[in-house]
Design an enzyme around this catalytic site. Structure first.
Site, mmCIF file in Angstrom:
data_model
loop_
_atom_site.group_PDB
_atom_site.id
_atom_site.type_symbol
_atom_site.label_atom_id
_atom_site.label_comp_id
_atom_site.label_asym_id
_atom_site.label_seq_id
_atom_site.Cartn_x
_atom_site.Cartn_y
_atom_site.Cartn_z
ATOM 1 N N LYS A 52 0.896 -1.230 -0.123
ATOM 2 C CA LYS A 52 0.035 0.008 -0.116
ATOM 3 C C LYS A 52 0.803 1.091 -0.027
ATOM 4 C CE LYS A 52 -1.997 2.874 2.786
ATOM 5 N NZ LYS A 52 -1.973 4.161 2.027
ATOM 6 N N GLU B 227 9.859 1.784 10.559
ATOM 7 C CA GLU B 227 10.788 2.780 10.405
ATOM 8 C C GLU B 227 10.002 4.150 10.281
ATOM 9 O OE1 GLU B 227 13.119 5.301 9.185
ATOM 10 O OE2 GLU B 227 13.218 4.608 7.005
ATOM 11 N N CYS C 89 13.565 10.965 6.770
ATOM 12 C CA CYS C 89 13.574 10.585 8.264
ATOM 13 C C CYS C 89 15.146 10.811 8.758
ATOM 14 C CB CYS C 89 12.944 8.998 8.359
ATOM 15 S SG CYS C 89 13.980 8.096 7.216
ATOM 16 N N GLU D 98 9.878 16.370 14.710
ATOM 17 C CA GLU D 98 10.270 16.295 13.562
ATOM 18 C C GLU D 98 9.298 17.174 12.669
ATOM 19 O OE1 GLU D 98 9.025 12.312 11.464
ATOM 20 O OE2 GLU D 98 11.282 12.418 10.514
HETATM 21 O O1 TXE Z 1 2.471 9.868 7.340
HETATM 22 P P1 TXE Z 1 1.533 8.804 7.621
HETATM 23 P P2 TXE Z 1 1.850 11.455 7.188
HETATM 24 C C1 TXE Z 1 6.468 11.587 9.551
HETATM 25 C C2 TXE Z 1 6.809 13.199 8.945
HETATM 26 C C3 TXE Z 1 5.312 13.791 8.837
HETATM 27 C C4 TXE Z 1 4.517 12.898 9.608
HETATM 28 C C5 TXE Z 1 3.055 12.607 9.098
HETATM 29 O O2 TXE Z 1 7.029 13.696 10.257
HETATM 30 O O3 TXE Z 1 5.256 14.997 8.820
HETATM 31 O O4 TXE Z 1 5.248 11.396 9.577
HETATM 32 O O5 TXE Z 1 3.093 12.256 7.675
HETATM 33 C C6 TXE Z 1 -0.422 4.963 5.761
HETATM 34 N N1 TXE Z 1 -3.165 2.159 8.976
HETATM 35 N N2 TXE Z 1 6.920 10.947 8.334
HETATM 36 O O6 TXE Z 1 0.493 11.672 8.093
HETATM 37 O O7 TXE Z 1 0.197 8.927 8.063
HETATM 38 C C7 TXE Z 1 -0.540 6.260 4.834
HETATM 39 O O8 TXE Z 1 -1.751 6.045 3.934
HETATM 40 C C8 TXE Z 1 -2.152 1.826 8.221
HETATM 41 C C9 TXE Z 1 8.101 10.189 8.476
HETATM 42 O O9 TXE Z 1 1.543 11.680 5.887
HETATM 43 O O10 TXE Z 1 2.630 8.026 8.826
HETATM 44 C C10 TXE Z 1 0.950 6.153 4.110
HETATM 45 O O11 TXE Z 1 0.646 4.913 3.145
HETATM 46 N N3 TXE Z 1 -1.683 2.594 7.446
HETATM 47 C C11 TXE Z 1 8.406 9.258 7.718
HETATM 48 C C12 TXE Z 1 1.937 5.752 5.198
HETATM 49 O O12 TXE Z 1 0.738 5.221 6.198
HETATM 50 C C13 TXE Z 1 -1.890 3.856 7.628
HETATM 51 C C14 TXE Z 1 7.787 9.205 5.994
HETATM 52 C C15 TXE Z 1 2.441 6.907 5.992
HETATM 53 O O13 TXE Z 1 1.883 7.775 6.284
HETATM 54 C C16 TXE Z 1 -2.673 4.557 8.699
HETATM 55 C C17 TXE Z 1 6.168 9.862 6.145
HETATM 56 C C18 TXE Z 1 -3.234 3.437 9.435
HETATM 57 N N4 TXE Z 1 -4.127 3.767 10.543
HETATM 58 C C19 TXE Z 1 6.038 10.938 7.241
HETATM 59 N N5 TXE Z 1 -2.674 5.927 8.575
HETATM 60 C C20 TXE Z 1 9.728 8.569 7.491
HETATM 61 N N6 TXE Z 1 10.028 7.817 8.578
HETATM 62 O O14 TXE Z 1 10.469 8.793 6.385
HETATM 63 C C21 TXE Z 1 -1.688 6.231 7.623
HETATM 64 N N7 TXE Z 1 -1.414 5.264 7.050
#
Ligand code: TXE
Length: 502
Positions: free
Chosen positions: A186, A260, A294, A393
């Site tokens: 996904k 991660e 990250c 972050e």
């Molecule tokens: O990421 P989400 P968001 C951090 C960064 C950013 C913050 C929020 O600080 O500002 O996270 O970003 C899926 N069950 N990083 O809200 O929500 C979602 O559809 C299952 C760090 O955009 O964590 C997407 O595919 N899946 C980072 C994925 O999770 C779920 C990279 C990431 O989205 C879900 C990105 C749920 N309940 C953001 N909710 C890094 N470590 O590099 C969301 N998703």
């Protein structure tokens, strides 16, 4: 570039899931717009995978794992498939890099040279790794032989982020497939273009049902996937809050996971470092990938002895960064992924000033770029490590600098964080580099080098930065079950129970 962009603006792509070797029907589902953050125009319509479609994808993966040929494929057969995927990505590299830039706003110079080659390399790396990956044999105990073997874990749910959509998701797919698993992928609903395209360009390489795709928002498609009883594990890259929610859902079924998550990595510049290299790397660690990384080293600690010179040089360079259309050569910073990430930048710029930080550069939306989610690359000097800009972050082009006087002080401050992903150390003193590297509570320490990902090593975090490690042995641990088999090599001496009446 503009041709492809115009084409997508005229006729947005129609994206759906991919289950048991077929793209799923795109009618009747919730329609989600996917946008180009540079033009703010829609480039695709995503037909969201419902709970039923997630169920079909997991069932297809389950069937392929339990009954299909993949779990029993020889190493050579798996290598052939992984290398074919590697080749397919490289033969579409230009197109994939363009799609990634259009969808993420990340400069084409970076998607072309880093994101796509890395996406491909993951498959080649794991193809090579499985040829050498072994188990353990223990024969020290007379008469016994203990074998430790690694078996595929089963159906893997692979959830990717939006900041390096194909590169980071490919790493999960390559690892899962290499060790004989099947999967349901996904991608982020914000950036599904390249991962969906990957399914098209590799059609026919894998047996039916081995690799499936669901597309949709986290709270709909994501939650259906991670709460599905048919999955065996989740590998997730994303935000810490989301990671914690997924862990809660997995706890019910006692399912494994690899997480991660976020970071707030310290970048420590001692007075005896190679000054120019340290400044170059501080720029790179804060502003590559539009700062949306990250492993960004954007909490920069500068030795007070060199602070005037460092801050002067760093600030001049931040102000000179070229912001604009990420498709143009020479652009160093593109737009944020969306409107809410840009608002987040604004909030942190405001909170930094409110808590007593000094603005060195940036801090505002770009006055001359009215279309696109652009924000000026920003640098602030913080009086203490407690400020929100030093603890949270931000995930954008935002560097928070602090000064320090001695080694113990800077180690304590660097470790004073909920995160523990990476630590960067700049010094020419070998003993100091070793001392500081061992004192930092982070999954990776980089000494005198900016970002490096070496797949032979493990990448992941201490504390709230995650669980598990991605890379050779780390991925093996993540995507396999360890099995112990103990075999007697001669009749065992044992107490004979129940002999009273004999
Ligand atoms: O990421 P989400 P968001 C951090 C960064 C950013 C913050 C929020 O600080 O500002 O996270 O970003 C899926 N069950 N990083 O809200 O929500 C979602 O559809 C299952 C760090 O955009 O964590 C997407 O595919 N899946 C980072 C994925 O999770 C779920 C990279 C990431 O989205 C879900 C990105 C749920 N309940 C953001 N909710 C890094 N470590 O590099 C969301 N998703």
């Amino acid at each position: 570039m503009s041709d492809l962009r115009e084409q997508l603006n005229r006729t947005p792509l129609r994206l759906s899931g991919y289950v048991a070797d077929r793209f799923t029907a795109s009618s009747g589902s919730e329609e989600i717009g996917v946008f180009d953050p540079t033009t703010e125009k829609q480039v695709a319509t995503l037909f969201e995978s419902s709970a039923d479609e997630v169920d079909a994808a997991v069932s297809a993966a389950r069937m392929a794992f339990d009954k299909g040929p993949w779990g029993r494929a020889t190493v050579a057969e798996r290598q052939l498939a992984l290398n074919a995927i590697h080749d397919a990505i490289l033969s579409h590299a230009d197109e994939l890099a363009l799609l990634e830039t259009i969808n993420t706003g990340i400069p084409l110079a970076q998607t072309r040279t880093v994101h796509i080659p890395r996406a491909a390399y993951n498959f080649r790396f794991f193809a090579e790794y499985i040829n050498q990956a072994g188990g353990d044999v223990f024969t020290q105990e007379p008469g016994l032989m203990s074998l430790v073997t690694y078996e595929p874990i089963g159906v893997c749910a692979l959830i990717g982020p939006w900041n390096m959509p194909l590169g980071l998701t490919a790493m999960k797919i390559a690892g899962a497939l290499a060790f004989g698993n099947t999967c349901v992928v996904k991608p982020s609903e914000l950036t599904p273009l390249t991962v969906t395209r990957l399914f098209e360009i590799i059609e026919g390489i894998l047996p039916e049902g081995v690799m499936n795709l669901v597309n949709g928002r986290g709270h709909v498609t994501g939650t259906s996937l991670v709460s599905h009883p048919g999955i065996d594990m989740v590998s997730f890259t994303g935000g810490t809050v989301t990671g914690a929610a997924i862990l809660g859902s997995l706890a019910k079924g006692i399912k494994g996971s690899a997480m991660e998550l976020g970071g707030k990595s310290a970048n420590i510049v001692f007075a005896d470092s190679d000054f120019e290299q340290a400044v170059d790397a501080a720029l790179m660690s804060s502003f590559m990938n539009n700062g949306q990384m990250c492993l960004a080293g954007s909490r920069i600690f500068v030795d007070r002895k060199i602070s005037d010179r460092f801050i002067d040089s760093f600030t001049r360079r931040v102000k000179a960064l070229k912001i604009g259309d990420p498709a143009l050569s020479g652009t160093e910073i593109g737009p944020m992924i969306n409107h809410s990430q840009r608002e987040r930048m604004e909030r942190y710029a405001g909170s930094g000033l409110g808590e007593g930080a000094t603005l060195l550069a940036g801090g505002h939306r770009c006055a001359n770029l009215n279309t696109g989610f652009f924000f000026e690359p920003t640098a602030m000097l913080a009086p203490t490590n407690e400020l929100a800009i030093c603890q949270e972050e931000i995930f954008g082009p935002f560097a928070a600098l602090q000064l320090f006087d001695d080694e113990d002080e800077v180690i304590a401050k660097a470790n004073d964080s909920d995160f523990g992903l990476v630590g960067y150390v700049w010094t020419e003193d070998l003993n100091r580099s070793m001392r500081v590297a061992s004192a930092l509570r982070t999954g990776t320490v980089l000494v005198n080098t900016p970002i490096v990902r070496d797949l032979r090593t493990g990448f992941g975090g201490y504390k709230q930065s995650g669980l598990g490690r991605e890379g050779a042995k780390g991925s093996q641990a993540m995507f396999t079950e360890m099995k112990t088999t103990i075999i007697a090599r001669e009749p065992r001496k044992m107490p004979r129970m129940g002999m009273a009446g004999a």
